[in-house]
Design a protein around this motif. Structure first.
Motif, PDB file in Angstrom:
ATOM      1  N   GLU B 159       0.820  -1.216   0.000  1.00 35.64           N
ATOM      2  CA  GLU B 159       0.000   0.000   0.000  1.00 35.64           C
ATOM      3  C   GLU B 159       0.852   1.263   0.000  1.00 35.64           C
ATOM      4  OE1 GLU B 159      -3.486   0.050   2.127  1.00 35.64           O
ATOM      5  OE2 GLU B 159      -3.600  -2.106   2.470  1.00 35.64           O
ATOM      6  N   SER B 162      -1.010   4.925   0.026  1.00 32.28           N
ATOM      7  CA  SER B 162      -2.183   5.237   0.844  1.00 32.28           C
ATOM      8  C   SER B 162      -1.957   6.414   1.767  1.00 32.28           C
ATOM      9  CB  SER B 162      -2.605   4.012   1.642  1.00 32.28           C
ATOM     10  OG  SER B 162      -1.531   3.594   2.456  1.00 32.28           O
ATOM     11  N   ARG B 169      -1.482  11.035  -5.273  1.00 33.73           N
ATOM     12  CA  ARG B 169      -1.604   9.587  -5.442  1.00 33.73           C
ATOM     13  C   ARG B 169      -1.724   9.244  -6.929  1.00 33.73           C
ATOM     14  NH1 ARG B 169      -6.271   7.030  -1.985  1.00 33.73           N
ATOM     15  NH2 ARG B 169      -5.370   8.527  -0.544  1.00 33.73           N
ATOM     16  N   THR B 191      -2.822  -3.465  -2.373  1.00 31.36           N
ATOM     17  CA  THR B 191      -3.598  -2.249  -2.161  1.00 31.36           C
ATOM     18  C   THR B 191      -5.035  -2.634  -1.838  1.00 31.36           C
ATOM     19  OG1 THR B 191      -4.294  -0.159  -3.118  1.00 31.36           O
ATOM     20  CG2 THR B 191      -4.160  -2.034  -4.612  1.00 31.36           C
ATOM     21  N   HIS B 192      -5.757  -1.695  -1.269  1.00 36.52           N
ATOM     22  CA  HIS B 192      -7.195  -1.942  -1.152  1.00 36.52           C
ATOM     23  C   HIS B 192      -7.953  -1.016  -2.092  1.00 36.52           C
ATOM     24  CE1 HIS B 192      -6.405   1.296   1.821  1.00 36.52           C
ATOM     25  NE2 HIS B 192      -7.492   1.787   1.266  1.00 36.52           N
ATOM     26  N   ASP B 193      -7.179  -0.219  -2.834  1.00 38.80           N
ATOM     27  CA  ASP B 193      -7.778   0.757  -3.738  1.00 38.80           C
ATOM     28  C   ASP B 193      -7.915   0.123  -5.116  1.00 38.80           C
ATOM     29  OD1 ASP B 193      -7.169   4.249  -4.413  1.00 38.80           O
ATOM     30  OD2 ASP B 193      -8.049   2.755  -5.733  1.00 38.80           O
ATOM     31  N   GLN B 194      -9.149  -0.073  -5.561  1.00 36.45           N
ATOM     32  CA  GLN B 194      -9.336  -0.828  -6.803  1.00 36.45           C
ATOM     33  C   GLN B 194      -8.962  -0.028  -8.039  1.00 36.45           C
ATOM     34  OE1 GLN B 194     -12.696  -0.724  -8.635  1.00 36.45           O
ATOM     35  NE2 GLN B 194     -13.815   0.576  -7.195  1.00 36.45           N
ATOM     36  N   GLU B 196      -6.215   1.810  -8.243  1.00 34.04           N
ATOM     37  CA  GLU B 196      -4.804   1.459  -8.387  1.00 34.04           C
ATOM     38  C   GLU B 196      -4.665   0.082  -9.007  1.00 34.04           C
ATOM     39  OE1 GLU B 196      -2.534   1.778  -4.749  1.00 34.04           O
ATOM     40  OE2 GLU B 196      -3.354   3.782  -4.392  1.00 34.04           O
ATOM     41  N   ASN B 236     -16.301   1.172  -9.569  1.00 33.99           N
ATOM     42  CA  ASN B 236     -16.725   2.291  -8.755  1.00 33.99           C
ATOM     43  C   ASN B 236     -17.411   3.304  -9.649  1.00 33.99           C
ATOM     44  OD1 ASN B 236     -16.966   3.944  -6.533  1.00 33.99           O
ATOM     45  ND2 ASN B 236     -14.992   4.948  -6.900  1.00 33.99           N
TER      46      ASN B 236
END
Lengths: 419, 362, 258, 370
Positions: B159, B162, B169, B191-194, B196, B236
């Motif tokens: 990550e 983050s 970012r 990562t937890h950010d889709q 990315e 999203n």
């Protein structure tokens, strides 16, 4: 006959003077650690001795180990850890009497000094009563350096005149005077922290029961809870009523100050008070302050003595013997005592070196009945002393003479008094 | 140059299983992104590859070498941490040189490599500064530089973006991608950010509860998610998920969502009367001129709940009968709540899932 | 913005100033008393200024205490040094190299912080005697190091707990091992920790009395034993004022985070 | 994998483990053993003193024996002393912290003033305060400077005592205390778990208290005679000196705690309508609870080993201000009763342990969770 003895003494003194250079001709070297609680006001007196020693033995490094703290409480504890730790000092200060015998001699930690006494002829120059206090049937265990008197009452003559009273010869006289003083708002008797209360007790007890009974108490022949014993506590209780209420928070000097400042009339304290008043307070003995035997103890001399011994395993034995020789000598004694405010333990001291008080004390010492002090380790062993503090505490709280006497008897049995 | 292979790798902390028997093969030079909700085990997988956590069972191979028993420093991997883990008492130069120093490389060699990496990352002017005197983006770059100088066979990123603000970012994300194109090193990125994940990855690995849900290219996982979880996690705004019923079969297949009935392409995996979950991506809904390309029986009259303009495109929340959905629409849609608009569903992109198992029906 | 003077501000400052004065009274008494000549010192006039300034008591006290000050300095510096270094290593292990049972071990360590010194006094001097360390400074230093370990380990452990684990992990990946992580990463970062711990230890050891009196022969007596009021307090007071803020932080690190 | 480093870690720790093992645990064991012997009396200082095993004789003597009276008073003193010190130092410290938390002009100066006593040696503090509290000088004559009458209180020598109780009824009193603790705890718990609170705490508490009250006469007496102990007013001076020395310390602890609370939280509380007082009452104080706990632990530890201060302030034999730690020193090194001194040391240790062990266990649990 007398002449012969004097001659012998003179010879002995000569011999000693001769041996002293011989000793230094042996060229002592190394160290000498002297352990005491003589710091502060008493420091210069000890220093005078050390200076003499150094002059005679320039190659010996003298370590002056003092541990401060009221009447040696700390010093005694430290000494114990050191002895237990197998590190005895070369020579240490100890009160003559049970403090020496009951602790160190019984534990077989001291070397017999009979040989030194013989060699120096001290058995003749020290009073027999004193030698008894530092010896047992097995030997003599220390060299006394001074004599202090415990039963002295101090006052300021001018103040007494102003208040219209005289120094009391008995407690009844004191009580009469005290009423007068109380009415004027003057504290009749100044008292300080706890050990001075024990100090007062011994003077009061001595006057209450007399010399014979006093000695019988410590030899175990008289019980503490006998009629005489109870009487001592009763009288003591009455005396306490005329003391200042804030005693426990004062040092003995501050109690003496009360007398000097005119806030109190009398103070019963050992004669180191004379030293304090002359040296620190710059007062003239006999003029600015006066003294007498504490009420009811005229003709009695309650003494305590500091002495030095030779512990087994002392690292520098030869140096110690030279030190002890100096302590017992007339020169050493007369160098030390005028400064310390005490008198010499020797019967042949040079009185011209002492002030008015010292001369009068020396005169008393040679003619009075001599008894040993309790508060300063002559009469009872340390175990008793410690427990006695508890008894005193109980008495201060309850003011019950009977109970205190009984308690005192119990602790006497427990600590083997008279055995 | 190395591939990384995990076979039946599990990790247990006491009684809790964090990773449950993962099989994964990462090709040489590939950029793999591990995504999943927090607690899915993605960081643990990464740390096992680095050697910072021991492996409870299974085997990890880097190159052709099993590394379960190899010390972290000997695995030839470099890692960029979430908080960068810069040594605060060392300058940028010293930070980057530290691993080389530990590996006892010569002073000249260290100097050369650090300068080179600093050049690539545009850090040359800052080499003497302490980390505390750097901005967030610069610190991030130093952390990367520290990884680069060792020319490791695998890059690990935990990550890394983050802690940066949104604008930075995006910028750093692009730099990262360019860097990968330049360096061509196997990269594993958590990562937890889709977003990315979608933008960076050659392949995405989606994890949940310590298990791999799906491995695939970004397009694959977006368009053909294997289950309801993946469909919901990727994308999203999130996919519209509605309970529905299938009726008919073959060309006459119909989908009933509440009061809305729509014809859909034939669904060989479904039978008549089957209850399903229907997933419609917000971007599979059209409006205005773009309706032209859609079958007319996919057109509906919808009532606007709320319209949000996000610059070039808009989000529209609407209801059709008793169902409500979100659409992501091209252009700026100006519509008042309660207003009626014509919308169309691109049901060629319809996703169907079994309501019990959650698996895709296809 | 200008502060308005209100009644509450006045009360607030009055309270603060009164309290400060109350706290300073003992210091005032000490200073003026130490400036008085012995004849001048008397209870009813204890608050008054000395009639003549007498600085001799300072000189006397200093002459008397010089060997004790030297002893105390040697003792305090050595004991502080060893106990902080050991404590730092222990804290490093307890914070960053936990192993099964390390937490229990740490708790057992902490227990040593709370024992009354009287409990260990008698065996302590027997042991020191057996080790031939009784009486001198080395024995006293050893005792202070040992009984300082719990608190120093605690302070360092809490200090190191704040250093992120990722720093350790990063260093591991960079090829550093147990000792090189300590010397290159942890140690350079622990300067504030060292300041804080040393100050604590320095104060404790400098002020300690019971062992000073029981465990050393005269030539090795520390200052508290050869005490004269103001002299014993001054160095600590000075150091304390200079480094006050670290001191407070140290107290906190040692007691709060737990 | 990292076994190599693990071994290094253990090796690093091992010298400390050995030292602590011997010097802390070994020594406590040794002292305990000494306390079970009869090492004492005239020959106790011999090269190889005789030590005979006597079991718990020293302990029964201390708690119920004839000469243990001063020890018992000391123990009672220590309890009152600890409680007052905690209340005083924490209360004043907290007050000072609140004052300074409001950032007055000259904050740094005030902080230093309040903290400086802490850096002094107890011996120094004791000597200073002995002067401060002497009845004919010091604080007692301060009022005369503003034209008032001098105070008459005898700070260190008062023999008055309040809150006295008879040690003879020790057992009954212990039962009362236990009952009170149970009932208070029960009342505290009654809202959350009414049934458990009733059955486990309230009912046993009432039964115990009632039983002790009714059956007080048949309970065995601790002593053969009446012995009153209470809160000696003379200890007030000692308490004042210790509070003076340590309230600055608690102030520093609280102040740091308050500073650690984010300004946001404070702003939020103010917007929610909290007055300054209720901010501290409802927000700040609950947040610094761990600080309160560690202050309690540290202060009670200090109060339990108090030795030098009392020694310097009131001397060794002042019974009304005695303390077990001082008693231990005198018993051991003046009366030469080594085994009895060891027993006192062990009692001190056990009291300390009752405070500290629960604290250590809870902190151990917290660390494990983390």
């Amino acid at each position: 006959m007398k002449k012969f003895i004097t001659l012998c003494c003179a010879c002995a003194a000569m011999l000693m003077l001769l041996t002293a250079p011989v000793a230094s001709a042996k060229e002592l070297s190394g160290k000498l650690e002297i352990f005491s609680w003589w710091a502060g006001d008493e420091g210069p007196a000890l220093q005078a001795l050390i200076d003499q020693y150094k002059a005679a033995n320039p190659k010996v490094e003298v370590v002056n180990a003092t541990v401060t703290g009221g009447s040696g409480v700390n010093a005694k504890a430290v000494l114990k850890t050191r002895m237990l730790g197998g590190e005895p000092p070369d020579s240490f200060q100890v009160h003559a009497g049970q403090e020496l015998i009951g602790t160190w001699v019984k534990a077989d930690r001291m070397e017999d000094l009979t040989f030194l006494f013989k060699e120096q002829g001290w058995e003749k120059v020290f009073p027999a009563g004193l030698v008894k206090q530092i010896g047992t049937d097995k030997g003599i265990w220390s060299v006394p350096v001074n004599i202090h008197r415990s039963n002295v009452v101090w006052y300021v003559p001018e103040n007494l005149k102003k208040w219209g009273i005289a120094a009391p010869a008995s407690w009844d006289e004191f009580f009469a005077a005290a009423e007068v003083l109380k009415a004027k708002g003057i504290v009749p008797l100044a008292l300080a922290e706890n050990w001075t209360i024990n100090h007062l007790w011994e003077s009061v007890a001595l006057s209450a029961i007399g010399v014979e009974n006093w000695e019988a108490l410590w030899s175990g022949k008289l019980a503490f809870d006998s009629q005489a014993g109870v009487k001592a506590w009763q009288l003591f209780g009455k005396v306490l009523e005329y003391t200042n209420k804030d005693a426990a928070s004062l040092s003995w000097q501050q109690a003496t100050d009360m007398v000097v400042d005119g806030r109190a009339a009398f103070n019963i304290m050992g004669d180191w008070a004379a030293g304090y008043m002359t040296t620190t307070k710059k007062l003239v003995p006999g003029k600015d302050f006066g003294w007498a035997a504490s009420p009811g103890t005229g003709g009695k001399f309650m003494f305590l003595a500091d002495s030095f011994g030779l512990p087994k395993g002392a690292p520098n034995r030869d140096n110690v013997i030279a030190w002890l020789t100096l302590l017992g000598s007339r020169e050493g004694s007369d160098a030390f005592n005028p400064l310390k405010g005490s008198i010499s333990a020797r019967t042949d001291s040079d009185l011209t070196k002492y002030n008015v008080y010292g001369q009068s004390a020396a005169a008393d010492f040679s003619k009075d009945l001599i008894v040993g002090s309790l508060a300063h380790g002559v009469s009872a062993n340390e175990g008793f002393m410690n427990d006695f503090a508890s008894v005193m505490e109980m008495f201060l709280k309850s003011r019950d003479a009977m109970a205190a006497a009984k308690a005192a008897q119990q602790i006497a049995v427990k600590n083997g008094i008279g055995k | 140059m190395a591939q990384v292979e995990l076979s039946k790798v599990s990790k247990q902390f006491g009684a809790t299983k964090v990773v449950r028997g993962i099989d994964l093969k990462i090709e040489d030079n590939e950029f793999i992104v591990l995504v999943g909700p927090s607690g899915c085990g993605k960081s643990t997988v990464l740390r096992m590859i680095a050697g910072l956590e021991s492996v409870s069972s299974g085997e990890i191979r880097i190159g052709d070498r099993p590394v379960n028993q190899v010390a972290p420093k000997d695995r030839n991997v470099a890692m960029v941490f979430q908080n960068y883990a810069l040594y605060p008492h060392m300058s940028v130069y010293e930070n980057m040189a530290f691993s080389l120093k530990m590996a006892k490389e010569s002073r000249d060699e260290i100097e050369r490599k650090v300068r080179e990496a600093a050049e690539i990352l545009e850090l040359t002017p800052y080499l003497d500064r302490k980390p505390a005197a750097l901005s967030g983006g610069q610190r991030q770059r130093v952390a990367m530089g520290r990884a680069i100088v060792r020319s490791p066979s695998v890059f690990l990123f935990d990550e890394p973006l983050s802690n940066l603000d949104a604008q930075l970012r995006t910028q750093m994300r692009m730099e990262l991608k360019k860097l990968h194109l330049k360096m061509n090193t196997t990269t594993i990125y958590v990562t937890h950010d889709q977003i990315e994940a979608m933008t960076l990855a050659d392949r995405i690995v989606i994890l949940k509860d310590g298990e791999i849900q799906q491995v695939g290219t970004p397009i694959e996982v977006f368009e053909r998610p294997v289950n309801r979880f993946v469909a919901g996690f990727i994308g999203n705004p999130p996919i519209n998920m509605l309970s529905a019923t299938i009726s008919g079969a073959g060309p006459g297949t119909m989908l009933a969502m509440g009061s809305l009935h729509l014809p859909i392409p034939p669904q060989p995996a479904c039978h008549d009367g089957q209850r399903v979950l229907a997933g419609i991506r917000p971007d599979a809904i059209e409006i205005g001129s773009r309706l032209v390309g859609l079958r007319t029986d996919w057109h509906v009259q919808a009532e606007v709940v709320l319209a949000e303009i996000l610059g070039g495109h808009s989000l529209l929340e609407f209801t059709v009968g008793d169902i409500s959905m979100i659409a992501e629409l091209e252009g700026r849609i100006i519509a008042r709540p309660g207003e009626k608009v014509a919308l169309g569903f691109d049901l060629d992109r319809l996703l169907l899932f079994d309501p019990q198992s959650g698996l895709a029906l296809r | 913005m200008k502060r308005k003077i209100t009644l509450s501000t006045i009360v607030f400052y009055a309270a603060l100033i009164l309290l400060a004065m109350a706290y300073l009274l003992p210091a005032y008494l000490t200073v003026i008393t130490s400036l008085k000549a012995p004849v001048d010192i008397s209870l009813p006039r204890s608050w008054e200024f000395p009639s003549t300034l007498n600085l001799s008591s300072f000189g006397d006290a200093f002459d008397l205490l010089r060997p004790n000050i030297v002893n105390s300095l040697i003792l305090t510096v050595c004991a502080t040094f060893f106990s902080t270094v050991l404590g730092s290593l222990n804290g490093y292990v307890f914070a960053k190299w936990r192993f099964p049972g390390s937490e229990i071990l740490f708790t057992l360590f902490l227990f040593g912080m709370f024992i009354p010194y009287q409990v260990v006094l008698i065996p302590l001097f027997h042991t020191l005697r057996a080790m031939h360390l009784y009486g001198g400074l080395p024995g006293l230093i050893l005792a202070h190091v040992v009984y300082g370990l719990p608190i120093t380990s605690l302070i360092f452990r809490n200090f190191y707990a704040q250093i992120p684990d990722s720093l350790m992990e990063s260093a591991t990946l960079d090829g550093a091992g147990f000792f090189s992580i300590y010397t290159r990463i942890i140690f350079p970062l622990s300067i504030p920790g060292f300041v804080v711990t040393s100050l604590w230890q320095f104060t404790q050891i400098w002020n300690e009395f019971l062992w000073g009196i029981c465990l050393t022969r005269h030539s090795a007596n520390p200052i508290t034993v050869g005490l004269a009021n103001i002299m014993a307090a001054l160095p600590v007071l000075l150091i304390y004022i200079l480094l006050g803020r670290y001191f407070i932080r140290g107290l906190l690190a040692g007691s709060v985070k737990e | 994998m990292r076994n190599h480093d693990r071994i290094k870690a253990l090796c690093t720790l091992s010298p400390s483990i050995i030292l602590i093992g011997i010097f802390v645990y070994g020594f406590i064991g040794n002292t305990f053993w000494i306390s079970l012997t009869d090492w004492g009396g005239v020959a106790s200082l011999a090269e190889n003193p005789v030590k005979n095993f006597t079991g718990f004789g020293n302990y029964t003597e201390l708690f119920a024996g004839f000469l243990g009276g001063s020890f018992r008073q000391d123990l009672v003193n220590a309890v009152y002393y600890s409680v007052s010190l905690l209340a005083g130092a924490i209360g004043i410290g907290l007050f000072l912290a609140v004052l300074l938390d409001n950032k007055p002009v000259g904050e740094a100066f005030f902080r230093t003033v309040f903290l400086y006593p802490m850096s002094l040696s107890f011996i120094v503090t004791g000597t200073i305060w002995r002067w401060m509290l002497s009845p004919q000088g010091g604080v007692n004559i301060l009022p005369t400077y503003v034209g008032l009458d001098p105070l008459q209180f005898r700070w260190l020598s008062s023999t008055e005592a309040v809150m006295e109780f008879d040690w003879q009824n020790l057992l009954q009193i212990a039962l009362y205390i236990l009952a009170a603790v149970l009932i208070i705890w029960g009342l505290w718990q009654v809202k959350q778990q009414p049934r458990r609170a009733m059955s486990r705490l309230l009912v046993p508490g009432v039964v115990l208290g009632g039983g002790a009250w009714l059956g007080g006469d048949i309970l065995p007496k601790a002593l053969f005679m009446e012995e009153m102990h209470g809160f000696n007013l003379a200890t007030l001076g000692i308490i004042m000196a210790t509070v003076w020395q340590y309230s600055g310390y608690t102030m520093a602890l609280y102040l740091a705690g308050f500073t650690g609370i984010s300004q946001d939280l404070r702003d939020a509380a103010m917007l929610d309508g909290a007055s300054s007082a209720s901010y501290y009452r409802h927000i700040a104080l609950p947040m610094v609870k761990p600080i309160t706990i560690s202050a309690v632990i540290i202060l009670s530890h200090i109060s339990l080993k108090m030795f030098d201060l009392i020694f310097a302030m009131t001397g060794p034999d002042n019974g009304s201000t005695g303390h077990p730690a001082l008693n231990m020193y005198l018993t051991t090194f003046r009366a030469n009763e080594f085994s009895r001194g060891a027993a006192i040391a062990i009692i001190l240790f056990l009291i300390a342990a009752t405070f500290i062990i629960p604290y250590l266990i809870s902190s151990y649990r917290q660390r494990r969770i983390r």
